[in-house]
Design an enzyme around this catalytic site. Structure first.
Site, short mmCIF file in Angstrom:
data_model
loop_
_atom_site.label_atom_id
_atom_site.label_comp_id
_atom_site.label_asym_id
_atom_site.label_seq_id
_atom_site.Cartn_x
_atom_site.Cartn_y
_atom_site.Cartn_z
N LYS A 20 -43.75 -35.66 -8.03
CA LYS A 20 -43.15 -35.38 -6.71
C LYS A 20 -42.94 -33.87 -6.61
O LYS A 20 -41.82 -33.38 -6.81
CB LYS A 20 -41.76 -36.02 -6.62
CG LYS A 20 -41.71 -37.51 -6.47
CD LYS A 20 -40.25 -37.90 -6.19
CE LYS A 20 -39.91 -39.29 -6.62
NZ LYS A 20 -38.47 -39.59 -6.56
N ASP A 23 -37.58 -47.72 -12.89
CA ASP A 23 -36.44 -48.57 -12.55
C ASP A 23 -35.55 -47.96 -11.49
O ASP A 23 -35.61 -46.76 -11.21
CB ASP A 23 -35.56 -48.77 -13.78
CG ASP A 23 -34.76 -47.51 -14.14
OD1 ASP A 23 -35.36 -46.43 -14.21
OD2 ASP A 23 -33.53 -47.61 -14.30
N LYS A 56 -37.41 -45.08 -21.04
CA LYS A 56 -38.15 -46.33 -20.97
C LYS A 56 -39.23 -46.29 -19.90
O LYS A 56 -40.16 -47.09 -19.90
CB LYS A 56 -37.19 -47.49 -20.63
CG LYS A 56 -36.07 -47.66 -21.62
CD LYS A 56 -35.01 -48.64 -21.04
CE LYS A 56 -33.74 -48.52 -21.81
NZ LYS A 56 -32.63 -49.23 -21.09
N GLY A 57 -39.07 -45.38 -18.94
CA GLY A 57 -39.91 -45.40 -17.74
C GLY A 57 -41.41 -45.37 -17.98
O GLY A 57 -42.18 -46.01 -17.26
N GLU A 73 -45.18 -39.26 -19.40
CA GLU A 73 -43.98 -39.48 -18.59
C GLU A 73 -44.34 -40.35 -17.38
O GLU A 73 -45.50 -40.38 -16.95
CB GLU A 73 -43.44 -38.09 -18.19
CG GLU A 73 -42.20 -38.05 -17.35
CD GLU A 73 -40.98 -38.75 -17.92
OE1 GLU A 73 -41.07 -39.96 -18.22
OE2 GLU A 73 -39.92 -38.12 -18.00
N ASP A 74 -43.35 -41.03 -16.86
CA ASP A 74 -43.63 -41.88 -15.68
C ASP A 74 -43.72 -41.06 -14.40
O ASP A 74 -44.62 -41.25 -13.59
CB ASP A 74 -42.55 -42.98 -15.54
CG ASP A 74 -41.12 -42.45 -15.57
OD1 ASP A 74 -40.91 -41.22 -15.75
OD2 ASP A 74 -40.19 -43.26 -15.43
N PHE A 115 -38.00 -42.80 -3.35
CA PHE A 115 -37.63 -43.37 -4.65
C PHE A 115 -38.48 -44.60 -4.92
O PHE A 115 -38.47 -45.56 -4.15
CB PHE A 115 -36.13 -43.71 -4.71
CG PHE A 115 -35.67 -43.89 -6.11
CD1 PHE A 115 -35.36 -42.79 -6.91
CD2 PHE A 115 -35.59 -45.16 -6.68
CE1 PHE A 115 -34.97 -42.94 -8.23
CE2 PHE A 115 -35.20 -45.32 -8.01
CZ PHE A 115 -34.89 -44.21 -8.78
N ASP A 164 -39.95 -35.27 -11.32
CA ASP A 164 -39.16 -35.12 -10.10
C ASP A 164 -38.65 -33.67 -10.07
O ASP A 164 -39.39 -32.76 -9.70
CB ASP A 164 -38.04 -36.16 -10.18
CG ASP A 164 -37.22 -36.28 -8.92
OD1 ASP A 164 -37.81 -36.48 -7.86
OD2 ASP A 164 -35.98 -36.18 -9.00
P1 IMP Z 1 -36.62 -35.06 -13.54
O1 IMP Z 1 -35.95 -34.58 -14.78
O2 IMP Z 1 -35.77 -34.83 -12.32
O3 IMP Z 1 -38.03 -34.56 -13.36
O4 IMP Z 1 -36.59 -36.62 -13.62
C1 IMP Z 1 -37.51 -37.34 -14.26
C2 IMP Z 1 -36.98 -38.75 -14.51
O5 IMP Z 1 -36.21 -39.22 -13.40
C3 IMP Z 1 -38.14 -39.70 -14.63
O6 IMP Z 1 -38.54 -39.82 -15.95
C4 IMP Z 1 -37.54 -40.99 -14.09
O7 IMP Z 1 -36.92 -41.69 -15.13
C5 IMP Z 1 -36.51 -40.56 -13.10
N1 IMP Z 1 -37.03 -40.65 -11.71
C6 IMP Z 1 -37.33 -39.62 -10.89
N2 IMP Z 1 -37.80 -40.05 -9.71
C7 IMP Z 1 -37.79 -41.41 -9.79
C8 IMP Z 1 -38.18 -42.46 -8.89
O8 IMP Z 1 -38.65 -42.25 -7.76
N3 IMP Z 1 -38.03 -43.72 -9.36
C9 IMP Z 1 -37.55 -44.01 -10.61
N4 IMP Z 1 -37.18 -43.07 -11.48
C10 IMP Z 1 -37.29 -41.78 -11.08
MG MG Z 2 -38.00 -41.62 -17.23
#
Ligand code: IMP
Ligand code: MG
Length: 186
Positions: free
Chosen positions: A136, A164, A48-49, A104-105, A157, A108
């Protein structure tokens, strides 16, 4: 929404205002318009992000395009990635031979997008790029090329503008840093 609403009490500060977000999204839309001239990309919103970013971004792209939606989950109620990515809702249509842009939002660890990239390339996409609102890089756990990114952010965060914590704060019009007291010990 005024920025004195109750949810703002949970923030340690605003990272990007709605005006800064709108300006960055417009710039990215213009860049994609230029890069995909003569093409008809498929834009994929990772729910949803990315939803809020996505609806703003596609309206800044001056091209015929198609949209589709995917739901993946990796986080649960924590602020740290579980490292496991699960597809909850798949695309409605084939992307074979198409120019795909994943929206993507935030990137990370990179686990979500590297999983998605592998999955979608395996379906015969002609090209595949990643567009993210925020990145990030300090937290990356897998190697990943991010083609378009509006903002590089520090390791904090963040919530708002679709992002969210435990399903809350998505409707904040600005992006803020969530106060650690909200998620400490959770
Ligand atoms: P990754 O797989 O670790 O790159 O995570 C990506 C997903 O983690 C994003 O699509 C977000 O939904 C969530 N996420 C990572 N960092 C944050 C943050 O700072 N705030 C909110 N959601 C986050
Ligand atoms: Mg997300």
């Amino acid at each position: 929404m005024e920025n004195n609403c109750v949810m703002y009490n949970d923030l340690d500060g605003i990272l990007y205002t709605r005006e800064q977000l709108a300006e960055a999204v417009k710039k990215l839309g213009q860049q994609i318009t230029k890069d995909y001239e003569g093409k008809k990309p498929v834009m994929i919103c990772i729910l949803k992000g990315a939803s809020v970013f996505f609806v703003d971004l596609i309206r800044e792209i001056d091209l015929p395009l198609e949209i589709d939606f995917m739901v993946v989950s990796s986080y649960g109620a924590s602020t740290k990635s579980s490292g496991e990515v699960k597809m909850v809702k798949d695309l409605d249509r084939s992307i074979n031979g198409r120019d795909v842009i994943i929206v993507e939002d935030i990137v990370d660890s990179g686990m979500t997008l590297s999983f998605l990239k592998r999955t979608l390339l395996g379906r015969g996409a002609n090209s595949l790029r990643i567009a993210t609102l925020m990145d990030k890089p300090a937290r990356r756990r897998v190697e990943l090329t991010v083609d378009y990114s509006c903002f590089e952010i520090p390791d904090a965060f963040v919530v708002g503008y679709g992002l969210d914590y435990n399903e809350t704060y998505r409707n904040l019009p600005d992006v803020g840093i969530l106060s650690p007291r909200i998620y400490a010990d959770k």
